[in-house]
Every structure is written in C-alpha cells, then in structure tokens.
Design a protein around this motif. Structure first.
Motif, mmCIF file in Angstrom:
data_model
loop_
_atom_site.group_PDB
_atom_site.id
_atom_site.type_symbol
_atom_site.label_atom_id
_atom_site.label_comp_id
_atom_site.label_asym_id
_atom_site.label_seq_id
_atom_site.Cartn_x
_atom_site.Cartn_y
_atom_site.Cartn_z
ATOM 1 N N GLU A 47 -53.560 14.473 34.649
ATOM 2 C CA GLU A 47 -54.579 14.249 33.625
ATOM 3 C C GLU A 47 -54.427 12.877 32.978
ATOM 4 O O GLU A 47 -55.412 12.175 32.746
ATOM 5 C CB GLU A 47 -54.512 15.352 32.570
ATOM 6 C CG GLU A 47 -54.983 16.704 33.055
ATOM 7 C CD GLU A 47 -56.431 16.695 33.492
ATOM 8 O OE1 GLU A 47 -57.209 15.845 33.020
ATOM 9 O OE2 GLU A 47 -56.801 17.541 34.333
ATOM 10 N N VAL A 48 -53.206 12.464 32.688
ATOM 11 C CA VAL A 48 -53.000 11.156 32.065
ATOM 12 C C VAL A 48 -53.306 10.042 33.060
ATOM 13 O O VAL A 48 -53.959 9.053 32.721
ATOM 14 C CB VAL A 48 -51.564 11.038 31.527
ATOM 15 C CG1 VAL A 48 -51.312 9.630 30.973
ATOM 16 C CG2 VAL A 48 -51.311 12.071 30.430
ATOM 17 N N VAL A 79 -51.062 12.109 23.876
ATOM 18 C CA VAL A 79 -51.868 13.248 24.308
ATOM 19 C C VAL A 79 -52.963 13.503 23.276
ATOM 20 O O VAL A 79 -52.673 13.831 22.128
ATOM 21 C CB VAL A 79 -51.016 14.508 24.504
ATOM 22 C CG1 VAL A 79 -51.893 15.714 24.850
ATOM 23 C CG2 VAL A 79 -49.987 14.284 25.611
ATOM 24 N N THR A 95 -56.848 15.854 26.882
ATOM 25 C CA THR A 95 -55.670 16.127 27.709
ATOM 26 C C THR A 95 -54.992 17.415 27.282
ATOM 27 O O THR A 95 -54.554 18.214 28.122
ATOM 28 C CB THR A 95 -54.681 14.952 27.635
ATOM 29 O OG1 THR A 95 -55.344 13.756 28.058
ATOM 30 C CG2 THR A 95 -53.478 15.182 28.522
ATOM 31 N N GLN A 114 -57.189 9.234 33.737
ATOM 32 C CA GLN A 114 -58.057 8.718 32.678
ATOM 33 C C GLN A 114 -58.545 7.319 33.063
ATOM 34 O O GLN A 114 -57.751 6.407 33.249
ATOM 35 C CB GLN A 114 -57.304 8.673 31.353
ATOM 36 C CG GLN A 114 -56.946 10.040 30.798
ATOM 37 C CD GLN A 114 -55.955 9.957 29.651
ATOM 38 O OE1 GLN A 114 -55.680 8.884 29.137
ATOM 39 N NE2 GLN A 114 -55.419 11.107 29.252
#
Length: 296
Positions: A42-43, A122, A126, A46
């Motif tokens: 997820e990070v 976060v 996220t 981005q």
C-alpha cells in the motif's frame, strides 16, 4: 446530487463477480501474504504504477521479511533499496513505522485503523486498506479509483472532487455491502474497476459490469464541471532535481563529493536548494570535506 442507486445489492453482486474473474494477479493479493506485506504494497503503490512496485516489493520482503528486520536496517540501506519508486521519504516513514511496530506492537502490524494511523507515515487510506485487506475489517477503503467509481455510479458526476470530501466519505460508507465478507472484497473490487474499466480519461463503459446501473451513463455521460486539480509538470522542477541527486547517492558505494552532484544537476542555486531540502528531510547526510551520503 443523485440518490443512491436503487439496487445496491445488484451493483455489489455484479462488481464482486466481475472482480472474481478480471482482477490482476498482483503478488500481494496471493494467499499467505502477511499484514506486513500488505502494508508495504500500500505504501509503495501510492502515486506509483503497480508494475514498478512488484519487483521492489518482492526484494524488500526477501531482504526484510518482518517489521523487526526492517527496523534493524540502516536508513541509508532502506532508501537505497527503495530505488526509483519516487517520493523516497516514504521509505524513511516505512522504516520509522517498523521501529514503532517493534516498540509498541511486539513487531507485528496492528490490526485496527486507529492503531495503524498512529504509525509514522500511515494516513487514513493506508490504515483502512491494511485493516481491510490484511485483517478482513469491513471498513470503507477510498482511494482515487474508488472515489471516481462511486461518484459516477451514484452521483452521476464525471469525476470526483480534486481532494477527498466529506460527501465522498459518506458515499463510500453508504455503498458498503452489509455482509462483512462482501464488504472486505468490495473495496479492492471497486478499486480494480476504477483502475481497469472506469478510468479517468477514457472509461471503457461498454465493458463495465454495472453500466446500466450507472447514474452518470443514465445522465448521458456529462463532462466534469467542477474545480480542476492542477497537474504538476516534471521537467526542470525541484522534484526532478532531487531525484537526480538521489540517484547519484543511491548508486555510489560511499560518500559523494559535491562536484559529482554538480554534474548530476548543473543549476547551482536549484541544486543547493534541493540538496538542503534532502538534508532537512533526513534523506541525505552532509559530511566534512563537502561530501554527502545517504543516512547512516
């Protein structure tokens, strides 16, 4: 604004069925992916195409398979391993988050959105994505693709607002399936629909499983009339300059003299400004003798 589609149940069933057959085989969707692997994906994803993310994601998991392993690494190694994913501050935030997980959560990725949001780097999206995709929490997951899908289907608008609005949050919550299992899959299914079919510029409406339920199509696909999000140019920007300087530092086995950085970006004033910003961000360390390196 249009009201919610009258048959949300049909919308859910069709999108979920479509996703079961059309979803991309991304490595972090494979059975057995750990919550830590989901967080990394997820990070890293981005503002970065998934095709570029997949090989780096695999390399990180092989090198640092747990939050504890990542926490024990040096910031410089982490930034170097980030490669050309862009926005390298994300690498430092992941490293800081790993340290926080070791200190606060016994080396495990926390499971609730509230605990996840407390980790460095976060944010709301996220936190919701990791809680949903890693721990099966039935919470709305709202990225750019989901926002576009929902405003087209339910509001009849061509595009979402430039930034996430309270209305869009409420819309995502109202559109969430009642059954927990469906709610967990709905977030990634709507996201995939936006990435592959209901795209921003050239939506493939004829391939959409819910075209006949779409308020935007029913309205004749009117053009977007709201505020426009400014697009950022790349050539000559500080972002490009910072990237050029970081590329030299990543590839060097040791400290880099200032003259070498001058070759990477000749414009002195911009180079100095960007180098200073990299130092302030913790991505670069200045050394004696006018030399620089990634953080030790």
């Amino acid at each position: 604004m249009h009201a919610l589609a009258p048959d949300l149940g049909a919308l859910h069933r069709r999108v979920l069925d479509w996703y079961a057959g059309a979803s991309r085989p991304l490595p972090w969707r494979e059975p057995g992916t750990t919550p830590y692997g989901v967080l990394l994906s997820e990070v890293m994803s981005q503002q970065t195409p998934v095709a570029r993310v997949a090989p780096i994601w695999r390399e990180w998991l092989e090198r640092w398979p747990t939050p504890a392993a990542l926490a024990a690494a040096s910031p410089g190694d982490v930034v170097r391993a980030w490669g050309r994913l862009g926005y390298p501050r994300r690498a430092l935030r992941l490293h800081e988050a790993a340290i926080a997980m070791v200190q606060r959560h016994g080396g495990e990725v926390p499971s609730t959105p509230e605990e996840l949001r407390a980790l460095p780097g976060v944010g709301d999206y996220t936190a919701s994505a990791v809680a949903c995709f890693a721990y099966d929490a039935p919470v709305p997951v709202v990225d750019t693709n989901v926002r576009r899908v929902l405003v087209r289907l339910l509001d009849g608008e061509a595009q979402a607002a430039p930034a996430l609005t309270r209305h869009e949050r409420d819309l995502a919550l109202a559109a969430l399936p009642v059954a927990d299992a469906d709610a967990v899959t709905w977030g990634v299914a709507a996201m995939e629909l936006g990435a592959l079919v209901c795209t921003a510029r050239t939506p493939r409406c004829e391939e959409c499983p819910v075209e006949d339920l779409c308020a935007w199509r029913a309205a004749g696909s009117p053009p977007y009339a709201g505020p426009v999000k400014r697009t950022q140019r790349w050539e000559g920007t500080d972002r490009q300059a910072r990237g050029a300087l970081m590329a030299v530092l990543r590839e060097a086995p040791g400290p880099v003299p200032a003259e070498r950085l001058a070759l990477a970006w000749p414009q002195e004033a911009q180079r100095d400004r960007c180098l200073h910003s990299l130092v302030v961000d913790g991505l670069v360390e200045p050394l004696d003798g006018d030399r620089y390196r990634l953080p030790a």
